[in-house]
Design a protein around this motif. Structure first.
Motif, mmCIF file in Angstrom:
data_model
loop_
_atom_site.group_PDB
_atom_site.id
_atom_site.type_symbol
_atom_site.label_atom_id
_atom_site.label_comp_id
_atom_site.label_asym_id
_atom_site.label_seq_id
_atom_site.Cartn_x
_atom_site.Cartn_y
_atom_site.Cartn_z
ATOM 1 N N GLY A 35 -1.509 -8.367 -1.189
ATOM 2 C CA GLY A 35 -1.372 -6.846 -1.560
ATOM 3 C C GLY A 35 -0.127 -6.134 -1.261
ATOM 4 N N ILE A 36 0.993 -6.772 -0.544
ATOM 5 C CA ILE A 36 2.137 -5.991 -0.214
ATOM 6 C C ILE A 36 2.908 -5.629 -1.689
ATOM 7 N N LEU A 37 2.831 -6.551 -2.689
ATOM 8 C CA LEU A 37 3.620 -6.070 -3.852
ATOM 9 C C LEU A 37 2.780 -4.762 -4.522
ATOM 10 N N ALA A 38 1.518 -4.837 -4.145
ATOM 11 C CA ALA A 38 0.735 -3.872 -4.960
ATOM 12 C C ALA A 38 1.204 -2.457 -4.366
ATOM 13 N N VAL A 39 1.464 -2.350 -2.946
ATOM 14 C CA VAL A 39 1.870 -0.998 -2.335
ATOM 15 C C VAL A 39 3.344 -0.874 -2.984
ATOM 16 N N TYR A 40 4.261 -1.797 -2.850
ATOM 17 C CA TYR A 40 5.483 -1.497 -3.422
ATOM 18 C C TYR A 40 5.388 -1.025 -4.815
ATOM 19 N N ALA A 41 4.343 -1.529 -5.468
ATOM 20 C CA ALA A 41 4.412 -1.084 -7.018
ATOM 21 C C ALA A 41 3.741 0.202 -7.195
ATOM 22 N N LEU A 42 2.913 0.824 -5.928
ATOM 23 C CA LEU A 42 2.232 2.077 -5.987
ATOM 24 C C LEU A 42 3.535 2.968 -5.669
ATOM 25 N N ILE A 43 4.264 2.796 -4.945
ATOM 26 C CA ILE A 43 5.415 3.318 -4.610
ATOM 27 C C ILE A 43 6.497 3.789 -5.870
ATOM 28 N N THR A 44 6.849 2.659 -6.557
ATOM 29 C CA THR A 44 7.631 2.620 -7.521
ATOM 30 C C THR A 44 7.124 3.630 -8.837
ATOM 31 N N GLY A 161 3.348 -14.880 -4.931
ATOM 32 C CA GLY A 161 3.413 -15.287 -6.410
ATOM 33 C C GLY A 161 2.306 -14.844 -7.299
ATOM 34 N N PHE A 162 1.105 -14.904 -6.590
ATOM 35 C CA PHE A 162 -0.029 -14.541 -7.321
ATOM 36 C C PHE A 162 -0.227 -12.813 -7.140
ATOM 37 N N GLY A 163 0.225 -12.467 -6.229
ATOM 38 C CA GLY A 163 0.181 -11.170 -5.936
ATOM 39 C C GLY A 163 0.984 -10.317 -7.041
ATOM 40 N N GLY A 164 2.423 -11.054 -7.412
ATOM 41 C CA GLY A 164 3.107 -10.244 -8.341
ATOM 42 C C GLY A 164 2.453 -10.151 -9.581
ATOM 43 N N LEU A 165 1.627 -11.447 -9.919
ATOM 44 C CA LEU A 165 1.096 -11.520 -11.374
ATOM 45 C C LEU A 165 -0.078 -10.595 -11.377
ATOM 46 N N ALA A 166 -0.919 -10.688 -10.262
ATOM 47 C CA ALA A 166 -1.933 -9.739 -10.259
ATOM 48 C C ALA A 166 -1.820 -8.323 -10.332
ATOM 49 N N THR A 167 -0.474 -7.924 -9.732
ATOM 50 C CA THR A 167 -0.377 -6.376 -9.611
ATOM 51 C C THR A 167 0.015 -6.026 -11.108
ATOM 52 N N ALA A 168 0.710 -6.949 -11.836
ATOM 53 C CA ALA A 168 1.164 -6.563 -13.237
ATOM 54 C C ALA A 168 0.190 -6.833 -14.198
ATOM 55 N N TRP A 169 -0.836 -7.413 -13.903
ATOM 56 C CA TRP A 169 -1.994 -7.715 -14.755
ATOM 57 C C TRP A 169 -3.230 -7.066 -14.670
ATOM 58 N N LEU A 170 -3.485 -7.180 -13.317
ATOM 59 C CA LEU A 170 -4.772 -6.517 -12.839
ATOM 60 C C LEU A 170 -4.862 -5.111 -12.334
ATOM 61 N N GLY A 171 -3.788 -4.673 -11.905
ATOM 62 C CA GLY A 171 -3.526 -3.290 -11.306
ATOM 63 C C GLY A 171 -3.668 -3.336 -9.997
ATOM 64 N N THR A 172 -3.320 -2.459 -9.210
ATOM 65 C CA THR A 172 -3.289 -2.157 -7.750
ATOM 66 C C THR A 172 -4.700 -2.208 -7.098
ATOM 67 N N ASP A 173 -5.469 -1.489 -7.733
ATOM 68 C CA ASP A 173 -6.781 -1.274 -7.093
ATOM 69 C C ASP A 173 -7.371 -2.593 -6.822
ATOM 70 N N LEU A 174 -7.633 -3.252 -7.753
ATOM 71 C CA LEU A 174 -8.220 -4.625 -7.533
ATOM 72 C C LEU A 174 -7.775 -5.471 -6.477
ATOM 73 N N VAL A 175 -6.505 -5.386 -6.611
ATOM 74 C CA VAL A 175 -5.613 -6.043 -5.424
ATOM 75 C C VAL A 175 -6.031 -5.647 -4.013
ATOM 76 N N PHE A 176 -5.984 -4.121 -3.746
ATOM 77 C CA PHE A 176 -6.127 -3.909 -2.568
ATOM 78 C C PHE A 176 -7.870 -4.293 -2.212
ATOM 79 N N ILE A 177 -8.596 -4.218 -3.175
ATOM 80 C CA ILE A 177 -9.853 -4.686 -2.598
ATOM 81 C C ILE A 177 -10.276 -6.089 -2.386
ATOM 82 N N ILE A 178 -9.369 -6.977 -2.800
ATOM 83 C CA ILE A 178 -9.310 -8.364 -2.631
ATOM 84 C C ILE A 178 -8.931 -8.482 -1.054
ATOM 85 N N ASN A 179 -7.829 -7.651 -0.954
ATOM 86 C CA ASN A 179 -7.074 -7.594 0.435
ATOM 87 C C ASN A 179 -8.252 -7.371 1.563
ATOM 88 N N ALA A 180 -8.952 -6.246 1.373
ATOM 89 C CA ALA A 180 -9.807 -5.715 2.328
ATOM 90 C C ALA A 180 -11.036 -6.753 2.409
#
Length: 431
Positions: A35-44, A161-180
Motif C-alpha cells: 500500500g505504501i506506493l499507493a499513498v505516494y501515488a495519491l500525493i503525486t 513489486g506488486f504494489g507498484g504494478l497494482a497501483t498503476a493497473w488497479l488503482g489506489t482504492d483497491l490497494v488500500f482495501i487489500i492493505n486493510a
C-alpha cells in the motif's frame, strides 16, 4: 543448501507461537508495502511538490517518534498480545479512511490518517519485537530474528513489486482495501498465539502508574547501562543518512530513470532483497556477538560507499546491484542491534528500550528526509549530487562509530569477559 536453512524450517515447524507471530508479520508487512506506493501515488496525483512527497515520510516518522515513549510504557505495563490485536484492527480502519482522499482539498486527510496509523505502529512494533525472546529459547533467538528480517525483506520485495504494478493497473482504492484486510488477518494470527510476558511487580505497577514516571525510569535504565545504550544507537546512526538516501530513490525513479512507480518498485525490491540477505552474511562474517558492535560501524561505511556509486550512475542495472549491497549492510546492522538489545534488556524494560530505539530511528530518519527534500526543493543540489553527499557522510559516520562506540564496547568486553550473558536472560517456556 538444505542444512543452511534447516534451523529456520525447524523453528517455524516446531514453535507454533513464534510461527503465528511470524505469520502475522508476513501478512501485515505485505499489506503495508503493497500500500505504501499507493499513498505516494495519491500525493503525486493531486500535487507535484517534492516537498509534499517528502513530508508524508516525515509525518510517518515524526508520528512514530512523538508517540514512542508512551508506547513503550504501554507495552511494558499491559498485555502485549492484546495490544497488538487492537493496534492491527484500528490500523485497518484507518487505511480504509484513505478512500476518502479524492482531491487536493482532501489531501490533508492522507497526512492525518497516516499520522494516526503510525502512532499505532509505534505501539505495535516494540510489542512485537519485545515478544520474540518470550516465544523462543535462547538458542532460537538469533534464528528467529534473522528469519523475521529475511521475511520482512521478501515481503517488502514482493509487496513493493506488486504494489507498484497494482497501483498503476488497479488503482489506489483497491490497494488500500487489500492493505486493510491484511491487518485483520494479522490480528487473527496473533489472537491464536500464546505470548508469555514477565509482569511488573505490584510495587513497580504502583510506582509507575503515572506514565511520566514509567517513561523516565526507562530512560534512566538505558543511560545507566551503556552496554544497552550502544546497540540502541545503531539504527538511528545508520538511518541518519540512509533515510534520506532511501527517500531519494523515489525521485531517482521519477526524474533520472523516468520509470515512475515501476522503477521505484524495482529499486525498493533490490533494497528488500539486500536487507534479507545481509543478516545471513553478517552472521557468518561476524560469528561472535562481541564483534557485532564493531560490525555496525563497518556496515555504515560500506553502505555509504555503495550508495555513492548509485549516485554516480544512470544505469538501472548498476543502481539495483549497489542498492542491494548497501541494504545488505543495513539489514546486518538491524538484526545485530536487535538481538543484542533483546539479550541485554530485562522483559519489564524491553518495551521502553525498543520504543526509545524507534524514537531515535524515526527522529533521525525524519531529519534526514526533510533536509534532503528541502535541498532538492530549493535546487541547491541535484538528486544525484545530494545522494553522493549523503553517502559520503554515512561512511564518515561509520568511522566516527569506530573511534567512539566500538572502543567503549571493546573496553566493556575486556572488563567483563568474552561474552556478555545477562543474569535476566532466562526465556519463557514455550507453550
Amino acid at each position: 543448501m538444505l542444512e543452511k536453512i534447516q534451523p529456520y524450517i525447524d523453528l517455524v515447524s516446531n514453535n507454533q507461537n513464534y510461527r503465528r507471530l511470524w505469520l502475522s508479520q508476513i501478512v501485515s508487512n505485505f499489506g503495508d508495502w503493497f500500500g505504501i506506493l499507493a499513498v505516494y501515488a495519491l500525493i503525486t496525483r493531486y500535487s507535484d511538490s517534492e516537498f509534499l512527497l517528502g513530508l508524508i515520510i516525515v509525518v510517518k516518522m515524526l508520528s512514530l517518534a512523538s508517540f514512542s515513549p508512551f508506547a513503550g510504557y504501554l507495552t511494558d505495563r499491559f498485555d502485549r498480545r492484546r495490544i497488538m490485536i487492537i493496534c492491527d484492527l484500528l490500523r485497518g480502519l484507518l487505511v480504509l479512511g484513505l478512500l476518502l482522499v479524492v482531491s487536493y482539498d482532501t489531501l490533508w486527510l492522507a497526512y492525518v490518517l497516516t499520522a494516526l496509523q503510525m502512532m499505532l505502529s509505534a505501539i505495535f512494533e516494540p510489542a512485537k519485537t519485545s515478544s520474540i525472546p518470550n516465544v523462543t529459547t535462547r538458542e532460537e533467538l538469533v534464528d528467529a530474528n534473522v528469519l523475521s528480517s529475511a521475511s520482512w525483506s521478501i515481503i517488502f520485495t514482493m509487496g513493493m513489486g506488486f504494489g507498484g504494478l497494482a497501483t498503476a493497473w488497479l488503482g489506489t482504492d483497491l490497494v488500500f482495501i487489500i492493505n486493510a484486510i491484511s491487518y485483520a488477518v494479522s490480528a487473527r494470527f496473533i489472537y491464536r498465539a500464546v505470548i508469555p510476558q514477565e509482569k511488573m511487580s505490584q510495587a513497580e505497577l504502583k510506582r509507575t502508574r503515572n506514565p511520566l514516571t514509567g517513561i523516565r525510569e526507562g530512560f534512566r535504565y538505558l543511560f545507566d547501562n551503556p552496554q544497552v545504550l550502544r546497540p540502541t544507537l545503531a539504527k538511528g546512526c545508520f538511518t541518519m543518512l540512509l533515510g534520506g538516501l532511501t527517500y531519494m530513490l523515489i525521485l531517482v525513479s521519477e526524474d533520472v530513470l523516468m520509470m515512475g512507480s515501476i522503477g521505484l518498485g524495482l529499486l525498493y525490491s533490490a533494497r528488500g532483497v539486500g536487507t534479507g540477505i545481509g543478516p545471513v552474511i553478517g552472521r557468518r562474517i561476524f560469528d561472535r556477538e562481541r564483534d557485532w558492535v564493531r560490525a555496525m560501524g563497518y556496515c555504515m561505511m560500506f553502505g555509504g560507499m555503495m550508495y555513492s556509486i548509485v549516485g554516480m550512475t544512470t544505469s538501472l542495472g548498476v543502481m539495483l546491484l549497489f542498492v542491494f549491497i548497501a541494504h545488505a549492510a543495513s539489514g546486518a546492522n538491524w538484526v545485530m542491534s536487535t538481538v543484542l538489545l533483546q539479550r541485554r534488556t530485562p522483559d519489564t524494560f524491553r518495551g521502553r528500550i525498543f520504543s526509545t530505539e524507534w524514537l531515535l530511528f524515526t527522529l533521525t530518519q525524519s531529519a534526514s528526509v526533510m533536509l534532503a527534500s528541502w535541498i532538492l526543493e530549493n535546487d541547491w543540489l541535484g538528486i544525484q549530487q545530494t545522494m553522493i553527499v549523503y553517502a559520503f557522510f554515512l561512511a564518515v559516520a561509520g568511522v566516527i562509530w569506530h573511534l567512539t562506540v566500538t572502543r567503549d564496547e571493546e573496553a566493556y568486553h575486556e572488563k567483563n569477559g568474552e561474552e556478555y550473558v545477562p543474569a535476566h536472560s532466562r526465556t519463557a517456556e514455550r507453550f
